[in-house]
Motif scaffolding. Structure first.
Motif, PDB file in Angstrom:
ATOM      1  N   UNK A 749     -17.688   1.037 -16.256  1.00 36.94           N
ATOM      2  CA  UNK A 749     -16.599   2.134 -15.949  1.00 36.94           C
ATOM      3  C   UNK A 749     -17.259   3.240 -15.216  1.00 36.94           C
ATOM      4  N   UNK A 750     -18.625   3.675 -15.805  1.00 38.49           N
ATOM      5  CA  UNK A 750     -19.171   5.027 -14.985  1.00 38.49           C
ATOM      6  C   UNK A 750     -19.405   4.443 -13.493  1.00 38.49           C
ATOM      7  N   UNK A 751     -19.530   3.318 -13.226  1.00 40.55           N
ATOM      8  CA  UNK A 751     -19.885   2.872 -11.755  1.00 40.55           C
ATOM      9  C   UNK A 751     -18.572   3.105 -11.084  1.00 40.55           C
ATOM     10  N   UNK A 752     -17.417   2.555 -11.662  1.00 37.97           N
ATOM     11  CA  UNK A 752     -16.188   2.621 -10.925  1.00 37.97           C
ATOM     12  C   UNK A 752     -15.935   3.952 -10.707  1.00 37.97           C
ATOM     13  N   UNK A 753     -16.038   4.899 -11.646  1.00 35.30           N
ATOM     14  CA  UNK A 753     -15.678   6.405 -11.434  1.00 35.30           C
ATOM     15  C   UNK A 753     -16.397   6.959 -10.141  1.00 35.30           C
ATOM     16  N   UNK A 754     -17.911   6.749 -10.100  1.00 35.54           N
ATOM     17  CA  UNK A 754     -18.675   7.313  -9.257  1.00 35.54           C
ATOM     18  C   UNK A 754     -18.404   6.563  -7.902  1.00 35.54           C
ATOM     19  N   UNK A 755     -17.992   5.677  -7.810  1.00 34.10           N
ATOM     20  CA  UNK A 755     -17.635   4.888  -6.544  1.00 34.10           C
ATOM     21  C   UNK A 755     -16.155   5.503  -5.942  1.00 34.10           C
ATOM     22  N   UNK A 756     -15.306   5.719  -6.579  1.00 31.57           N
ATOM     23  CA  UNK A 756     -13.957   6.463  -6.640  1.00 31.57           C
ATOM     24  C   UNK A 756     -14.278   7.671  -5.845  1.00 31.57           C
TER      25      UNK A 756
END
Length: 930
Positions: A749-756
């Motif tokens: 989930x943290x990765x998703x937010x950073x990629x967004x």
């Protein structure tokens, strides 16, 4: 028809007319070769041996020696190269026939054979043979899988006339010698269950009484050979022994009276020329029987060798013997049957010799005469086995009786050959050990020329962890004290190069040889397909080629072969060196130097099934760690930091033919660019025979190695051609924390937010959160088809020049530094992410699955850039310098302008493909569990 006449040791070919030998000749021997065209008829309905086939019209023809498959008879193979299990079980014969077949030939018997004893010889047959002459059945039958089939035809053939010879050969299973038909004397996994006759097919005319057996037992200590002559019937006369030494010089004849059908005497051999691997001296013997009008001769060979097992070690001629061996499992992929000529066996033993070996174990079979002849000449030590691999020894008395008879035939036919050194009852036997022991003791009492063993290893409860009471030597993969091969060690713990098997073998009272070491599966060499121009079809190889083509992975085939093969060589090297470092060990048996195409396609060789190179390592390089003299090094580990001191102890294993005088050992430790970190000389010294012989110690501070590097440790013995080398890896003790805009996270989930947010993300999930395969360093054991209960990977494949690995020294394949990375990973299955996604670090999948597997890949996710690593880069990095260095290299790459992922993958697909919501892993089981 050609008729062969032996005259004063010269061979003449006489056509049509037989010329009698002159009175000056000591022996009259006539032999008619039956090689050539025969009529043949298949009895697929099994109408029985009394169905009068000898009176029928045979519609087909065949050339013997040869097989039905050679001639194109039988059920044609219609299988296609698919990825079905059946295709991978073994190579497929073009034609298969199991059942009786009848062979007929007419031959004219010379008039002067009247009153002679006439013997029919069929050199090699599977399995049962009967003979009819002129429509009359010859009493008895033959069922040997190991020796020629002999029939006495004296009362059946008519001299001076044309005679009809009919042979019925039934290749159906006659005795319970093999679990699932795996014993190599009778199997489709390697040589095929062929029907026909191989080798010599002949009629031989002898006088009424002839020499049946000439047994020669050397006695080196007393300078003599014990001679036992057995005749076909009681006789009154004399035996004349004519001996030539290995240089061809005639030794004094000996004449000894004989009364009866057996004569035992000693023949003195003054100043004997001994036989071993370095000086394979062979004596040739002609024994002649003279009695009234009777004359007969028999030729044999022997070697003056003394094979002993004192102090739980093997000795040859009172010198330490260390077996450097491999298996031969009747693997002949061109024809599907073993050669019976010396040229065919010269290729086998020549390749083994080139790769530094001196020993071959014939797994659950016995080779033909030509194999022994070549081994005699080349100085190979052979282990022969009865045709037996079962789990129920003793249950069937007819089979036990067959084994007793087969042992008699083997010792009579091949026992004089000096290369015939070791004898086992069979492979991994289970069942009634009292029955086995009784058989073993019986053979030992009747033949003292060999060393004996009950079974080549066993899984039987309460057996297999220690030698049996009457064993002269013992072959095993473990003892009650622990493993003696790397299979149980190399994947479970970081390899330490100062280890041996001394603890595991302590207390043994017989010599120990390690059993089937290796078995590291290598990806198929698809270029090998073109070699199959004979009876066998490589549908398994073709299926792999088609599957790779279908999946768009054909371009990876050569790299898969090289990467998996190079790892296998590394593992074989440590297997061999660990054995050589063990002072109480007497040898090893590889499985295998060459590929095994059966049992699920077990491509475990560093060379192929044709005994030819696969391009993985050349013979000279292999001999660096597998030869009579091998320099060795003991050091604690493969991985160091530059604040440590590297300590090593150099040793040598010297199993040559003598002491090495005034040897100067030289050593060096070098960087990957060739820069010498340190070098030196060890004390000049004499090197005695044996192993565990210390050359000297070194200590090298590694502080001069400022950047991560792969170093090469080398040692050589100056002025003689023996040297060896090893890699170690040195990493900086501390790595500066990079100032980075890279987001490192273990959370999806943290990765998703950073990629967004368009950021660079290094996603490194915990192993238990990743769907995939158990992380393995060691590749597939034996075969992914035969043993499906294993992760099935075959090592890493990468481009060392990829910028992501710029600060992580590596080759394109796994080496010891990858152990930490692979074992602390879950291997990702990438097929569902995107077609033909090219991971930066790929795990080579086994050839039965051909999945797209990886440890490291990159992707463009929206406006963000993602690098995913499935090996743990977070935990205990202080004690894991390899993982710490890989992390540093990846972050440095992501900070650079070279980090430009081009493969666009939605993050939802990444999560769906990789994230394991259950976090429940399969409990690891033994590969032997079904």
């Amino acid at each position: 028809m050609a008729i062969l006449i032996m005259r004063n040791c010269k061979l003449f070919i006489v056509l049509a007319v037989i010329t009698l030998l002159s009175a000056s000749c000591q022996q009259t021997v006539y032999e008619i070769s039956l090689a050539g065209e025969w009529e043949v008829m298949l009895d697929s309905l099994d109408q029985g041996i009394d169905a009068k086939w000898y009176n029928r019209t045979f519609a087909n023809h065949i050339t013997l020696p040869g097989t039905l498959c050679d001639a194109g008879y039988g059920i044609p193979c219609t299988l296609e190269p698919t990825m079905e299990k059946e295709i991978f079980l073994n190579l497929k014969a073009k034609y298969e026939y199991i059942g009786p077949a009848w062979y007929r030939k007419e031959v004219t018997i010379p008039p002067d054979w009247e009153g002679k004893t006439i013997l029919l010889t069929l050199e090699r047959v599977i399995w049962n043979s009967h003979v009819w002459i002129n429509g009359k059945r010859v009493n008895g039958y033959n069922e040997s899988l190991s020796t020629p089939h002999y029939f006495q035809l004296s009362n059946h053939l008519v001299a001076g006339e044309k005679n009809s010879i009919v042979i019925r050969i039934d290749n159906r299973k006659q005795h319970d010698i093999s679990v699932r038909n795996l014993a190599h004397a009778y199997t489709n996994d390697t040589q095929t269950i062929w029907n026909g006759v191989l080798g010599r097919i002949s009629l031989t005319a002898k006088d009424e009484i002839f020499i049946e057996e000439l047994r020669l037992t050397p006695d080196v200590d007393h300078g003599k050979v014990n001679v036992v002559v057995s005749t076909s019937a009681p006789v009154s006369g004399e035996i004349v022994l004519d001996v030539k030494d290995p240089e061809g010089k005639s030794l004094p004849d000996m004449k000894v009276p004989i009364e009866g059908n057996k004569l035992v005497f000693d023949y003195p051999v003054d100043e004997p020329m001994l036989w071993d691997e370095f000086n394979p001296h062979i004596y040739h013997v002609v024994t002649t029987l003279r009695a009234d009008e009777l004359t007969d001769s028999k030729r044999e060979v022997f070697g003056m060798r003394k094979l002993t097992n004192k102090d739980a070690l093997l000795q040859i001629n009172d010198r330490r013997l260390f077996l450097r061996g491999t298996l031969e499992c009747a693997i002949f992929p061109l024809k599907g049957y073993p050669p019976t000529d010396k040229a065919g066996w010269a290729k086998v033993f020549g390749a083994a010799h080139d790769y530094g070996l001196n020993h071959i174990r014939f797994h659950s079979w016995c080779p033909p005469k030509a194999a022994f002849e070549v081994a005699d000449e080349m100085g190979f030590y052979l282990q022969v086995e009865l045709p037996l691999w079962v789990l129920n020894v003793g249950e069937d008395q007819a089979t036990v009786d067959f084994l007793y008879d087969e042992a008699d035939r083997i010792m009579k036919e091949y026992g004089n050959h000096p290369s015939f050194c070791f004898w086992s009852l069979g492979n991994e036997l289970q069942g009634d050990f009292e029955v086995m022991d009784k058989l073993l003791v019986s053979i030992k009492k009747r033949d003292e020329r060999h060393l004996y063993m009950t079974t080549t290893f066993t899984f039987e409860n309460e057996h297999g962890s220690w030698s049996e009471p009457n064993d002269d030597f013992w072959v095993t993969q473990w003892t009650k004290n622990g493993w003696v091969r790397g299979q149980g060690i190399f994947d479970d713990q970081p390899t330490r190069f100062n280890r041996d098997y001394c603890d595991a073998i302590e207390g043994l009272t017989v010599p120990i040889i390690t059993h089937e070491i290796g078995q590291y599966s290598v990806f198929p060499n698809l270029k090998e397909i073109d070699k199959y121009t004979g009876n066998l079809m490589p549908l398994n190889f073709k299926a792999v080629a088609d599957d790779l083509e279908k999946k768009g992975m054909s371009h990876l085939a050569d790299d898969y072969l090289k990467a998996s093969g190079k790892l296998a060589v590394i593992l074989y090297k440590e297997e061999i060196e660990r054995a050589l470092k063990t002072p109480g060990l007497s040898g090893f048996q590889l499985l295998d130097l060459h590929d095994f195409p059966g049992q699920g396609t077990a491509l475990v060789g560093v060379i192929d099934a044709f005994w030819e190179s696969k391009g993985l390592i050349n013979p000279e390089e292999f001999r660096h760690f597998c030869s009579p003299i091998v320099p060795l090094a003991r050091f604690e580990k493969a991985i160091y930091t530059n604040n440590e001191v590297f300590h090593a102890r150099f040793e040598v294993a010297n199993f040559s033919d003598g002491v090495l005088e005034d040897v100067q050992p030289l050593w060096s430790l070098s960087r990957s660019d060739g820069t010498v970190v340190a070098q030196g000389e060890l004390n000049r010294q004499h090197i005695s025979l044996g192993n565990g012989l210390i050359l000297g110690n070194i200590s090298v501070p590694l502080s001069s190695v400022h950047e991560a590097d792969q170093l090469l440790l080398s040692v050589r013995l100056k002025d003689i051609a023996y040297h060896n080398s090893w890699n170690i890896w040195v990493y900086p003790e501390t790595i500066p924390e990079p100032k980075s805009d890279v987001v490192y996270t273990r959370d999806f989930e943290e990765a998703r937010k950073a990629l967004e947010q368009g950021r660079k993300v290094l996603l490194n999930p915990a192993r238990e959160e990743i769907k995939g395969l158990e992380g393995k360093f060691v590749q597939v054991f034996w075969s992914p088809v035969h043993f499906p209960n294993q992760p099935g990977t075959m090592g890493i494949l990468c481009d060392p020049a990829h910028p992501a690995l710029a600060h992580f020294p590596t080759e394109m394949h796994s080496n010891w530094q990858w152990w930490d990375i692979c074992k602390n990973a879950t291997t990702m299955e990438l097929d569902s992410l995107k077609n033909n996604l090219q991971p930066i670090v790929r795990m080579v999948d086994n050839f039965y699955k051909n999945r797209n597997l990886g440890l490291l890949f990159e992707a463009k996710v929206g406006e963000g850039k993602l690098l995913v690593c499935s090996s743990d880069l977070a935990n205990n990095l202080y004690s894991r310098p390899v993982a710490r260095q890989l992390y540093y290299s990846l972050v440095a790459y992501m900070q650079s302008e070279q980090f430009v992922p081009t493969e666009e993958i939605p993050f939802e697909r990444i999560v769906a493909s990789l994230r394991d919501a259950s976090q429940q892993k399969t409990v690891r089981k033994s590969i032997y569990d079904s």
